[in-house]
Design an enzyme around this catalytic site. Sequence first.
Site, PDB file in Angstrom:
ATOM      1  N   ARG A  53       0.807  -1.219   0.000  1.00 27.01           N
ATOM      2  CA  ARG A  53       0.000   0.000   0.000  1.00 27.01           C
ATOM      3  C   ARG A  53       0.839   1.267   0.000  1.00 27.01           C
ATOM      4  O   ARG A  53       0.585   2.184  -0.780  1.00 27.01           O
ATOM      5  CB  ARG A  53      -0.882   0.065   1.267  1.00 27.01           C
ATOM      6  CG  ARG A  53      -2.203  -0.589   1.148  1.00 27.01           C
ATOM      7  CD  ARG A  53      -2.616  -1.090   2.502  1.00 27.01           C
ATOM      8  NE  ARG A  53      -1.713  -2.170   2.844  1.00 27.01           N
ATOM      9  CZ  ARG A  53      -1.925  -3.432   2.513  1.00 27.01           C
ATOM     10  NH1 ARG A  53      -3.012  -3.773   1.912  1.00 27.01           N
ATOM     11  NH2 ARG A  53      -1.042  -4.375   2.799  1.00 27.01           N
ATOM     12  N   THR A  54       1.793   1.344   0.900  1.00 26.49           N
ATOM     13  CA  THR A  54       2.520   2.606   1.053  1.00 26.49           C
ATOM     14  C   THR A  54       3.267   2.929  -0.236  1.00 26.49           C
ATOM     15  O   THR A  54       3.178   4.030  -0.776  1.00 26.49           O
ATOM     16  CB  THR A  54       3.484   2.515   2.247  1.00 26.49           C
ATOM     17  OG1 THR A  54       2.726   2.158   3.401  1.00 26.49           O
ATOM     18  CG2 THR A  54       4.195   3.832   2.494  1.00 26.49           C
ATOM     19  N   LYS A  82      25.903  -5.009  -1.980  1.00 28.45           N
ATOM     20  CA  LYS A  82      27.374  -4.955  -2.049  1.00 28.45           C
ATOM     21  C   LYS A  82      27.961  -4.247  -0.840  1.00 28.45           C
ATOM     22  O   LYS A  82      29.151  -3.980  -0.791  1.00 28.45           O
ATOM     23  CB  LYS A  82      27.796  -4.204  -3.313  1.00 28.45           C
ATOM     24  CG  LYS A  82      27.288  -4.814  -4.603  1.00 28.45           C
ATOM     25  CD  LYS A  82      27.799  -3.979  -5.776  1.00 28.45           C
ATOM     26  CE  LYS A  82      27.121  -4.368  -7.072  1.00 28.45           C
ATOM     27  NZ  LYS A  82      27.348  -3.359  -8.121  1.00 28.45           N
ATOM     28  N   ARG A 103      11.626   3.648   3.397  1.00 26.85           N
ATOM     29  CA  ARG A 103      11.218   2.673   4.424  1.00 26.85           C
ATOM     30  C   ARG A 103      12.426   1.802   4.738  1.00 26.85           C
ATOM     31  O   ARG A 103      13.119   1.334   3.825  1.00 26.85           O
ATOM     32  CB  ARG A 103      10.073   1.793   3.924  1.00 26.85           C
ATOM     33  CG  ARG A 103       9.803   0.623   4.875  1.00 26.85           C
ATOM     34  CD  ARG A 103       8.558  -0.129   4.557  1.00 26.85           C
ATOM     35  NE  ARG A 103       7.382   0.666   4.872  1.00 26.85           N
ATOM     36  CZ  ARG A 103       6.139   0.194   4.820  1.00 26.85           C
ATOM     37  NH1 ARG A 103       5.920  -1.061   4.473  1.00 26.85           N
ATOM     38  NH2 ARG A 103       5.104   0.960   5.124  1.00 26.85           N
ATOM     39  N   HIS A 131       5.613   6.239  11.292  1.00 26.36           N
ATOM     40  CA  HIS A 131       5.088   6.074   9.928  1.00 26.36           C
ATOM     41  C   HIS A 131       4.073   7.216   9.713  1.00 26.36           C
ATOM     42  O   HIS A 131       2.875   7.001   9.654  1.00 26.36           O
ATOM     43  CB  HIS A 131       4.432   4.696   9.837  1.00 26.36           C
ATOM     44  CG  HIS A 131       4.061   4.240   8.455  1.00 26.36           C
ATOM     45  ND1 HIS A 131       4.162   5.047   7.340  1.00 26.36           N
ATOM     46  CD2 HIS A 131       3.575   3.050   8.020  1.00 26.36           C
ATOM     47  CE1 HIS A 131       3.750   4.358   6.281  1.00 26.36           C
ATOM     48  NE2 HIS A 131       3.393   3.149   6.667  1.00 26.36           N
TER      49      HIS A 131
HETATM   50  C1  NCD Z   1       1.996  -0.945   8.257  1.00 29.91           C
HETATM   51  C2  NCD Z   1       3.499  -0.783   8.372  1.00 29.91           C
HETATM   52  O1  NCD Z   1       4.244  -1.070   7.440  1.00 29.91           O
HETATM   53  O2  NCD Z   1       3.904  -0.312   9.431  1.00 29.91           O
HETATM   54  N1  NCD Z   1       1.572  -1.155   6.945  1.00 29.91           N
HETATM   55  C3  NCD Z   1       1.266  -0.068   6.174  1.00 29.91           C
HETATM   56  O3  NCD Z   1       2.112   0.753   5.875  1.00 29.91           O
HETATM   57  N2  NCD Z   1      -0.024   0.089   5.816  1.00 29.91           N
HETATM   58  C4  NCD Z   1       1.403  -1.901   9.217  1.00 29.91           C
HETATM   59  C5  NCD Z   1       1.910  -3.312   9.258  1.00 29.91           C
HETATM   60  O4  NCD Z   1       2.813  -3.715   8.516  1.00 29.91           O
HETATM   61  O5  NCD Z   1       1.389  -4.055  10.090  1.00 29.91           O
END
Ligand code: NCD
Length: 317
Positions: A53-54, A82, A103, A131
């Site tokens: 999703r993100t 590497k 991320r 997040h």
């Molecule tokens: C979340 C995350 O990556 O922190 N997912 C997201 O970005 N919608 C929640 C999760 O992974 O449980």
Amino acid sequence: MRHDHLITSKQLTRGDIETILDRAAEIDADPSAVADRHTNTLLGLLFFEPSTRTKMSFETAMKRLGGDVVDMGSVESSSVKKGETLADTVRVIEGYTDALVLRHPKQGSATMASEFVDVPLVNAGDGAGHHPSQTMLDLYTIRENAGLDDLTIGIMGDLKYGRTVHSLAHALTNFDAQQHFISPESLRLPREVVYDLHQEDGGAGIREHESLEEVLPSLDVLYVTRIQRERFPDEQEYQKVAGEYQIGSETLEAAGDDLTIMHPLPRVDEIAPEIDETDHAAYFDQAHNGVPVRMALLDLLLSDDGAADRLGGGSDE
Ligand code: NCD
């Protein structure tokens, strides 16, 4: 650190949050009005951890604003394999792009990376840290379904490792929400997060529970989270808590008719599929809201009309 990086929700005031949510609502109502707003703009996607999703909603958002993305791809296929450092990776990719989304499995990585770049950097999850863009779409969804004033919310599941929880809880202190945190003892909110929340809100709106039953009838929103299996140092510890909190139709008998159920997704077994068809379920709308909200965020961070300075201008976080 520049104020136009978005690293934690702690850096945002209530005014900043309202600016983002109002802009997202405008875009949601008429996305075509911004279809050419950021042509020739490139967003760099640096995902060192899995994401559906993100990553895809940032990509959609950038393209719907008229821009495009360049994607590092998987760690396996990049120079990280590497031995390249994160600092070197972000310094190189910022030269290709106008903004970065990062991320990474290590808490604190986004703060560190942001110190090496001049383009805006958005933290899309740093380990068990924060997040904040997820929080913006969570708040947008809460505002649409229950309103942000006089809110009573239950936040349930893995409160220790859940970064969406840490970011959301901080942001909600701006709205004087009553926050009930429900988890097994071993997955309670980290004490430093509780301390920070008390500093911000005086402790008045913060309660911790092991059982959902005692608070369920009073909730406007129940925010359910996945147990973050990948962050457990020991699989046996995960097995002790796996499946402890599950929402099914029988759980909801004690809930108010207007209860909104949210989940950042992905879910494992926390919410039974039978809930999906009820009026309580808001989690798919929540995921869809990721696009207008991230369009609003990118628009604010990328605009040279000074809008970016309004975000987090009051803090050095
Ligand atoms: C979340 C995350 O990556 O922190 N997912 C997201 O970005 N919608 C929640 C999760 O992974 O449980």
